[in-house]
Design a protein around this motif. Sequence first.
Motif, PDB file in Angstrom:
ATOM      1  N   HIS A  10       0.851  -1.185   0.000  1.00 17.22           N
ATOM      2  CA  HIS A  10       0.000   0.000   0.000  1.00 17.22           C
ATOM      3  C   HIS A  10       0.886   1.234   0.000  1.00 17.22           C
ATOM      4  CE1 HIS A  10      -3.783  -2.070   0.467  1.00 17.22           C
ATOM      5  NE2 HIS A  10      -3.222  -2.836   1.412  1.00 17.22           N
ATOM      6  N   ILE A  11       0.694   2.055  -1.060  1.00 17.32           N
ATOM      7  CA  ILE A  11       1.438   3.307  -1.179  1.00 17.32           C
ATOM      8  C   ILE A  11       0.433   4.427  -1.028  1.00 17.32           C
ATOM      9  CG2 ILE A  11       2.842   4.725  -2.730  1.00 17.32           C
ATOM     10  CD1 ILE A  11       3.759   2.228  -4.116  1.00 17.32           C
ATOM     11  N   SER A  12       0.819   5.385  -0.232  1.00 19.97           N
ATOM     12  CA  SER A  12      -0.085   6.518  -0.060  1.00 19.97           C
ATOM     13  C   SER A  12      -0.198   7.285  -1.374  1.00 19.97           C
ATOM     14  CB  SER A  12       0.432   7.435   1.053  1.00 19.97           C
ATOM     15  OG  SER A  12       1.581   8.132   0.616  1.00 19.97           O
ATOM     16  N   HIS A  13      -1.248   8.034  -1.510  1.00 22.80           N
ATOM     17  CA  HIS A  13      -1.494   8.834  -2.704  1.00 22.80           C
ATOM     18  C   HIS A  13      -0.336   9.814  -2.930  1.00 22.80           C
ATOM     19  CE1 HIS A  13      -3.753  10.755  -5.836  1.00 22.80           C
ATOM     20  NE2 HIS A  13      -3.718  11.930  -5.211  1.00 22.80           N
ATOM     21  N   ARG A  14       0.138  10.396  -1.877  1.00 18.65           N
ATOM     22  CA  ARG A  14       1.230  11.373  -1.965  1.00 18.65           C
ATOM     23  C   ARG A  14       2.506  10.694  -2.451  1.00 18.65           C
ATOM     24  NH1 ARG A  14       3.418  15.288   2.850  1.00 18.65           N
ATOM     25  NH2 ARG A  14       5.154  16.102   1.644  1.00 18.65           N
ATOM     26  N   THR A  15       2.843   9.535  -1.926  1.00 13.19           N
ATOM     27  CA  THR A  15       4.049   8.813  -2.320  1.00 13.19           C
ATOM     28  C   THR A  15       3.941   8.381  -3.788  1.00 13.19           C
ATOM     29  OG1 THR A  15       4.322   8.019  -0.062  1.00 13.19           O
ATOM     30  CG2 THR A  15       5.532   6.858  -1.769  1.00 13.19           C
ATOM     31  N   GLY A  16       2.792   7.948  -4.244  1.00 11.19           N
ATOM     32  CA  GLY A  16       2.577   7.554  -5.644  1.00 11.19           C
ATOM     33  C   GLY A  16       2.770   8.723  -6.594  1.00 11.19           C
ATOM     34  N   THR A  17       2.271   9.894  -6.195  1.00 10.71           N
ATOM     35  CA  THR A  17       2.427  11.092  -7.014  1.00 10.71           C
ATOM     36  C   THR A  17       3.900  11.474  -7.133  1.00 10.71           C
ATOM     37  OG1 THR A  17       0.240  11.878  -6.352  1.00 10.71           O
ATOM     38  CG2 THR A  17       1.760  13.512  -7.255  1.00 10.71           C
ATOM     39  N   ILE A  18       4.622  11.451  -6.026  1.00 15.58           N
ATOM     40  CA  ILE A  18       6.050  11.782  -6.032  1.00 15.58           C
ATOM     41  C   ILE A  18       6.822  10.786  -6.898  1.00 15.58           C
ATOM     42  CG2 ILE A  18       8.127  11.900  -4.597  1.00 15.58           C
ATOM     43  CD1 ILE A  18       6.336  13.079  -2.383  1.00 15.58           C
ATOM     44  N   LEU A  19       6.530   9.513  -6.764  1.00 11.65           N
ATOM     45  CA  LEU A  19       7.184   8.478  -7.549  1.00 11.65           C
ATOM     46  C   LEU A  19       6.912   8.684  -9.047  1.00 11.65           C
ATOM     47  CD1 LEU A  19       8.894   5.919  -7.480  1.00 11.65           C
ATOM     48  CD2 LEU A  19       6.798   4.606  -7.221  1.00 11.65           C
ATOM     49  N   GLY A  20       5.698   9.021  -9.411  1.00 13.08           N
ATOM     50  CA  GLY A  20       5.343   9.295 -10.808  1.00 13.08           C
ATOM     51  C   GLY A  20       6.100  10.493 -11.363  1.00 13.08           C
ATOM     52  N   LEU A  21       6.207  11.570 -10.572  1.00 10.41           N
ATOM     53  CA  LEU A  21       6.942  12.756 -11.010  1.00 10.41           C
ATOM     54  C   LEU A  21       8.432  12.458 -11.202  1.00 10.41           C
ATOM     55  CD1 LEU A  21       5.227  15.548  -8.858  1.00 10.41           C
ATOM     56  CD2 LEU A  21       5.025  15.177 -11.324  1.00 10.41           C
ATOM     57  N   VAL A  22       9.004  11.626 -10.343  1.00 12.62           N
ATOM     58  CA  VAL A  22      10.417  11.243 -10.463  1.00 12.62           C
ATOM     59  C   VAL A  22      10.631  10.465 -11.767  1.00 12.62           C
ATOM     60  CG1 VAL A  22      12.228   9.790  -9.467  1.00 12.62           C
ATOM     61  CG2 VAL A  22      10.927  11.338  -8.001  1.00 12.62           C
ATOM     62  N   VAL A  23       9.748   9.546 -12.094  1.00 10.65           N
ATOM     63  CA  VAL A  23       9.867   8.762 -13.327  1.00 10.65           C
ATOM     64  C   VAL A  23       9.773   9.681 -14.551  1.00 10.65           C
ATOM     65  CG1 VAL A  23       8.710   7.014 -14.746  1.00 10.65           C
ATOM     66  CG2 VAL A  23       9.081   6.596 -12.310  1.00 10.65           C
ATOM     67  N   ILE A  24       8.836  10.609 -14.537  1.00  6.17           N
ATOM     68  CA  ILE A  24       8.682  11.557 -15.651  1.00  6.17           C
ATOM     69  C   ILE A  24       9.921  12.436 -15.767  1.00  6.17           C
ATOM     70  CG2 ILE A  24       7.376  13.571 -16.472  1.00  6.17           C
ATOM     71  CD1 ILE A  24       4.860  12.181 -15.304  1.00  6.17           C
ATOM     72  N   ALA A  25      10.432  12.931 -14.648  1.00  4.67           N
ATOM     73  CA  ALA A  25      11.626  13.777 -14.665  1.00  4.67           C
ATOM     74  C   ALA A  25      12.822  13.016 -15.240  1.00  4.67           C
ATOM     75  CB  ALA A  25      11.939  14.288 -13.273  1.00  4.67           C
ATOM     76  N   LEU A  26      12.989  11.753 -14.857  1.00  7.39           N
ATOM     77  CA  LEU A  26      14.091  10.950 -15.392  1.00  7.39           C
ATOM     78  C   LEU A  26      13.943  10.747 -16.895  1.00  7.39           C
ATOM     79  CD1 LEU A  26      14.551   8.280 -12.563  1.00  7.39           C
ATOM     80  CD2 LEU A  26      16.100  10.152 -13.164  1.00  7.39           C
ATOM     81  N   ALA A  27      12.733  10.538 -17.363  1.00  7.12           N
ATOM     82  CA  ALA A  27      12.494  10.358 -18.798  1.00  7.12           C
ATOM     83  C   ALA A  27      12.828  11.644 -19.560  1.00  7.12           C
ATOM     84  CB  ALA A  27      11.048   9.947 -19.057  1.00  7.12           C
ATOM     85  N   VAL A  28      12.410  12.798 -19.046  1.00  8.53           N
ATOM     86  CA  VAL A  28      12.693  14.084 -19.693  1.00  8.53           C
ATOM     87  C   VAL A  28      14.199  14.346 -19.724  1.00  8.53           C
ATOM     88  CG1 VAL A  28      12.430  16.591 -19.452  1.00  8.53           C
ATOM     89  CG2 VAL A  28      10.435  15.097 -19.211  1.00  8.53           C
ATOM     90  N   ILE A  29      14.882  14.101 -18.624  1.00  2.56           N
ATOM     91  CA  ILE A  29      16.333  14.307 -18.564  1.00  2.56           C
ATOM     92  C   ILE A  29      17.040  13.390 -19.552  1.00  2.56           C
ATOM     93  CG2 ILE A  29      18.369  13.992 -17.090  1.00  2.56           C
ATOM     94  CD1 ILE A  29      16.614  15.035 -14.758  1.00  2.56           C
ATOM     95  N   SER A  30      16.595  12.157 -19.648  1.00  4.20           N
ATOM     96  CA  SER A  30      17.217  11.214 -20.581  1.00  4.20           C
ATOM     97  C   SER A  30      17.052  11.672 -22.028  1.00  4.20           C
ATOM     98  CB  SER A  30      16.636   9.830 -20.343  1.00  4.20           C
ATOM     99  OG  SER A  30      16.248   9.201 -21.488  1.00  4.20           O
ATOM    100  N   VAL A  31      15.897  12.193 -22.405  1.00  3.66           N
ATOM    101  CA  VAL A  31      15.678  12.685 -23.759  1.00  3.66           C
ATOM    102  C   VAL A  31      16.521  13.928 -24.015  1.00  3.66           C
ATOM    103  CG1 VAL A  31      13.970  13.764 -25.282  1.00  3.66           C
ATOM    104  CG2 VAL A  31      13.394  11.684 -24.017  1.00  3.66           C
ATOM    105  N   LEU A  32      16.551  14.850 -23.077  1.00  2.00           N
ATOM    106  CA  LEU A  32      17.338  16.071 -23.260  1.00  2.00           C
ATOM    107  C   LEU A  32      18.826  15.772 -23.299  1.00  2.00           C
ATOM    108  CD1 LEU A  32      15.425  18.567 -20.937  1.00  2.00           C
ATOM    109  CD2 LEU A  32      15.391  18.452 -23.432  1.00  2.00           C
ATOM    110  N   TYR A  33      19.289  14.850 -22.513  1.00  2.00           N
ATOM    111  CA  TYR A  33      20.706  14.530 -22.453  1.00  2.00           C
ATOM    112  C   TYR A  33      21.175  13.871 -23.744  1.00  2.00           C
ATOM    113  CZ  TYR A  33      25.170  12.663 -20.963  1.00  2.00           C
ATOM    114  OH  TYR A  33      26.507  12.375 -20.879  1.00  2.00           O
ATOM    115  N   SER A  34      20.367  12.993 -24.301  1.00  2.00           N
ATOM    116  CA  SER A  34      20.771  12.305 -25.528  1.00  2.00           C
ATOM    117  C   SER A  34      20.705  13.229 -26.726  1.00  2.00           C
ATOM    118  CB  SER A  34      19.912  11.067 -25.766  1.00  2.00           C
ATOM    119  OG  SER A  34      18.582  11.444 -26.053  1.00  2.00           O
ATOM    120  N   GLY A  35      19.884  14.253 -26.704  1.00  2.00           N
ATOM    121  CA  GLY A  35      19.806  15.237 -27.772  1.00  2.00           C
ATOM    122  C   GLY A  35      19.198  14.668 -29.038  1.00  2.00           C
ATOM    123  N   PRO A  36      19.054  15.530 -30.049  1.00  2.00           N
ATOM    124  CA  PRO A  36      18.484  15.063 -31.308  1.00  2.00           C
ATOM    125  C   PRO A  36      19.486  14.182 -32.045  1.00  2.00           C
ATOM    126  CG  PRO A  36      19.128  17.356 -31.479  1.00  2.00           C
ATOM    127  CD  PRO A  36      19.326  16.950 -30.044  1.00  2.00           C
TER     128      PRO A  36
END
Length: 174
Positions: A10-36
Amino acid sequence: MEQPAKKRLHISHRTGTILGLVVIALAVISVLYSGPHEVEHDSLFAAPPTPTVVVTNPVASTNLHQTYDYNGVHIVFTKAEMASKFSDDFKHGGNYVVRISLNTTNNNQDTIGVDYFNLTRLILPSGQSVQGKVASINAAVYPGKPQSGYVDFPVNDKIDLSQIKLQFNKTVLQ
């Protein structure tokens, strides 16, 4: 016999939201870092932008008006420039580079191959023949598709461009 109940995490709603934002942030950083991975174009069908050529230590420049017809391809040698270096020239030879600009028009119905690199020679005022070190123009000359480019020649000393001659396909142009 009864099956033991599965334990659920059982994950609290707040912990799930934070975990989701971390995953999205990592995906964005990975795309920006690799570049076009490709050059971006203004349009799907546009040619890539031509980079500006930087000329280092320009020495001389003169217009040429020499022509040659090769297997139905009309070749016009338009300009000779000498400099220490051109930014789009990645092959080093002498202390200077003489760049001969040319335009072509194919008057045939078929594509013609022209080996500009091996057919073009620079004749120095001393009479020495110099083979080019690089040719930017496409060897395939398509019917009705004019093209422009250059052949670069390495030279060790400054030369008077008004005294040079061009040789194409073993013919010295006047």
